[in-house]
Design a protein around this motif. Structure first.
Motif, PDB file in Angstrom:
ATOM      1  N   SER A  80       0.921  -1.197   0.054  1.00 33.03           N
ATOM      2  CA  SER A  80      -0.158   0.037   0.163  1.00 33.03           C
ATOM      3  C   SER A  80       0.901   1.313   0.070  1.00 33.03           C
ATOM      4  CB  SER A  80      -0.862   0.170   1.233  1.00 33.03           C
ATOM      5  OG  SER A  80      -0.207  -0.114   2.323  1.00 33.03           O
ATOM      6  N   GLN A  81       0.533   2.302  -0.649  1.00 31.15           N
ATOM      7  CA  GLN A  81       0.893   3.452  -0.958  1.00 31.15           C
ATOM      8  C   GLN A  81       0.190   4.799  -0.197  1.00 31.15           C
ATOM      9  OE1 GLN A  81       4.142   3.605  -2.214  1.00 31.15           O
ATOM     10  NE2 GLN A  81       4.065   1.464  -2.161  1.00 31.15           N
ATOM     11  N   PRO A  82       0.782   5.853  -0.060  1.00 31.26           N
ATOM     12  CA  PRO A  82       0.021   6.674   0.718  1.00 31.26           C
ATOM     13  C   PRO A  82      -1.078   7.391  -0.397  1.00 31.26           C
ATOM     14  CG  PRO A  82       2.103   7.316   0.962  1.00 31.26           C
ATOM     15  CD  PRO A  82       1.996   6.015   0.293  1.00 31.26           C
ATOM     16  N   GLY A  83      -0.888   7.169  -1.846  1.00 30.85           N
ATOM     17  CA  GLY A  83      -1.844   7.325  -2.815  1.00 30.85           C
ATOM     18  C   GLY A  83      -3.365   6.708  -2.720  1.00 30.85           C
ATOM     19  N   ASP A  84      -3.001   5.495  -1.936  1.00 31.12           N
ATOM     20  CA  ASP A  84      -4.326   4.564  -1.689  1.00 31.12           C
ATOM     21  C   ASP A  84      -5.119   5.102  -0.757  1.00 31.12           C
ATOM     22  OD1 ASP A  84      -2.016   1.623  -2.175  1.00 31.12           O
ATOM     23  OD2 ASP A  84      -3.094   3.033  -3.732  1.00 31.12           O
ATOM     24  N   SER A  85      -4.618   6.175  -0.315  1.00 34.58           N
ATOM     25  CA  SER A  85      -5.589   6.708   1.203  1.00 34.58           C
ATOM     26  C   SER A  85      -6.952   7.209   0.445  1.00 34.58           C
ATOM     27  CB  SER A  85      -4.895   7.841   1.645  1.00 34.58           C
ATOM     28  OG  SER A  85      -3.652   7.367   2.376  1.00 34.58           O
ATOM     29  N   ALA A  86      -7.981   6.577   0.875  1.00 34.87           N
ATOM     30  CA  ALA A  86      -9.287   6.926   0.173  1.00 34.87           C
ATOM     31  C   ALA A  86     -10.369   5.978   1.012  1.00 34.87           C
ATOM     32  CB  ALA A  86      -9.238   6.322  -1.307  1.00 34.87           C
ATOM     33  N   THR A  87     -11.465   6.408   0.814  1.00 36.98           N
ATOM     34  CA  THR A  87     -12.763   5.431   1.112  1.00 36.98           C
ATOM     35  C   THR A  87     -13.093   4.480   0.079  1.00 36.98           C
ATOM     36  OG1 THR A  87     -13.680   7.455   2.404  1.00 36.98           O
ATOM     37  CG2 THR A  87     -15.010   5.670   2.106  1.00 36.98           C
ATOM     38  N   TYR A  88     -13.265   3.145   0.676  1.00 37.20           N
ATOM     39  CA  TYR A  88     -13.698   2.134  -0.385  1.00 37.20           C
ATOM     40  C   TYR A  88     -14.903   1.543   0.177  1.00 37.20           C
ATOM     41  CZ  TYR A  88      -8.572   2.427  -1.505  1.00 37.20           C
ATOM     42  OH  TYR A  88      -7.470   2.671  -2.007  1.00 37.20           O
ATOM     43  N   PHE A  89     -15.593   1.315  -0.638  1.00 33.05           N
ATOM     44  CA  PHE A  89     -17.009   0.699  -0.670  1.00 33.05           C
ATOM     45  C   PHE A  89     -17.115  -0.563  -1.338  1.00 33.05           C
ATOM     46  CE2 PHE A  89     -19.274   4.441   0.797  1.00 33.05           C
ATOM     47  CZ  PHE A  89     -18.631   5.631   0.668  1.00 33.05           C
ATOM     48  N   CYS A  90     -17.731  -1.591  -0.619  1.00 32.66           N
ATOM     49  CA  CYS A  90     -17.991  -2.776  -1.428  1.00 32.66           C
ATOM     50  C   CYS A  90     -19.333  -2.683  -1.784  1.00 32.66           C
ATOM     51  CB  CYS A  90     -17.744  -4.079  -0.517  1.00 32.66           C
ATOM     52  SG  CYS A  90     -18.632  -4.018   1.044  1.00 32.66           S
ATOM     53  N   ALA A  91     -19.845  -3.767  -2.662  1.00 29.94           N
ATOM     54  CA  ALA A  91     -21.135  -3.717  -2.916  1.00 29.94           C
ATOM     55  C   ALA A  91     -21.646  -4.798  -3.525  1.00 29.94           C
ATOM     56  CB  ALA A  91     -21.482  -2.470  -4.154  1.00 29.94           C
ATOM     57  N   GLY A  92     -22.953  -5.170  -3.754  1.00 30.71           N
ATOM     58  CA  GLY A  92     -23.404  -6.464  -4.396  1.00 30.71           C
ATOM     59  C   GLY A  92     -24.806  -6.221  -5.148  1.00 30.71           C
ATOM     60  N   LYS A  93     -25.000  -7.019  -6.096  1.00 29.35           N
ATOM     61  CA  LYS A  93     -26.277  -6.955  -6.883  1.00 29.35           C
ATOM     62  C   LYS A  93     -26.683  -8.221  -7.379  1.00 29.35           C
ATOM     63  CE  LYS A  93     -27.445  -4.737 -10.432  1.00 29.35           C
ATOM     64  NZ  LYS A  93     -28.023  -5.713 -11.229  1.00 29.35           N
TER      65      LYS A  93
END
Lengths: 112, 114
Positions: A80-93
């Protein structure tokens, strides 16, 4: 039930570490499981997706692991890198005319 | 460039003053949807549309209206905004709801109702 439960809510890792974000779903009719990445001030963007006929999918440093019997899937970010700092959402359908169901998101911080 | 365009990006308004947030996509997508994003609650769907003149409620439709008169546009209407509608709003589109295509999101509209 249509819920997708995501954990943890937030995560801090050091650069080079492997953050893991977990999701569990209830609807056995789901057949498409995407992950979205959202940077501050931006809309979510599709990162990687998997279907339940495979147990793992890898794209670059991002890997989805899928456990159909447990109704769980997870996102791993290698090196992992500092540029990966973010919000991550999983989903399904499912494949019918129903909306994508999102988890509540995980805020990831990768510190140098 | 294929994109979903929302306007405005930022909006401050007063309680009860009708407003419209526009959403337009240039990908000829059939499916469009509105979400609101609040801390700790993730993305909650407000309304969605599977094609022109076809709309349906999502999880949190109260206080909102939508219309889909043209394939490319899907405006979100707040007839009488209230402070609890202060939020970050996203429009999204997809080629077809019946198939498992990814969604393309707009850049968001941050709405504050005072």
């Amino acid at each position: 039930q249509q819920q997708v439960k995501q954990s943890p809510q937030s995560l801090i890792v050091q650069k080079g570490g492997i953050p893991i974000i977990n999701c569990a779903y209830e609807n056995t009719a789901f057949d498409y499981f995407p992950w979205y990445q959202q940077f501050p001030g931006k809309g979510p963007a599709l990162l990687i997706a998997i279907r339940p006929d495979v147990s793992e999918k890898k794209e670059g440093r991002f890997t989805i692991s899928f456990n159909k019997s447990a109704k769980q899937f997870s996102l791993h970010i290698m090196d992992s890198q500092p540029g990966d700092s973010a919000t991550y959402f999983c989903a399904g359908k499912n494949s019918g005319n129903t909306p994508l169901v999102f988890g509540k998101g995980t805020r990831l911080s990768v510190i140098a | 460039e294929a994109q979903v365009t929302q306007n405005p990006r930022y909006l401050i308004t007063v309680t009860g003053k009708k407003l419209t947030v526009t959403c337009s996509q240039n990908m000829n997508h059939e499916y469009m949807s509105w979400y609101r994003q609040d801390p700790g609650l993730g993305l909650r769907q407000i309304y969605y549309s599977m094609n022109v003149e076809v709309t349906d409620k999502g999880d949190v439709p109260e206080g909102y209206k939508v219309s889909r008169k043209e394939k490319r546009n899907f405006p979100l209407i707040l007839e009488s905004p209230s402070p609890n509608q202060t939020s970050l709003y996203f429009c999204a589109s997809s080629p077809g709801q019946g198939r498992s295509y990814g969604y393309t999101f707009g850049s968001g509209t941050r709405l504050t109702v005072v």
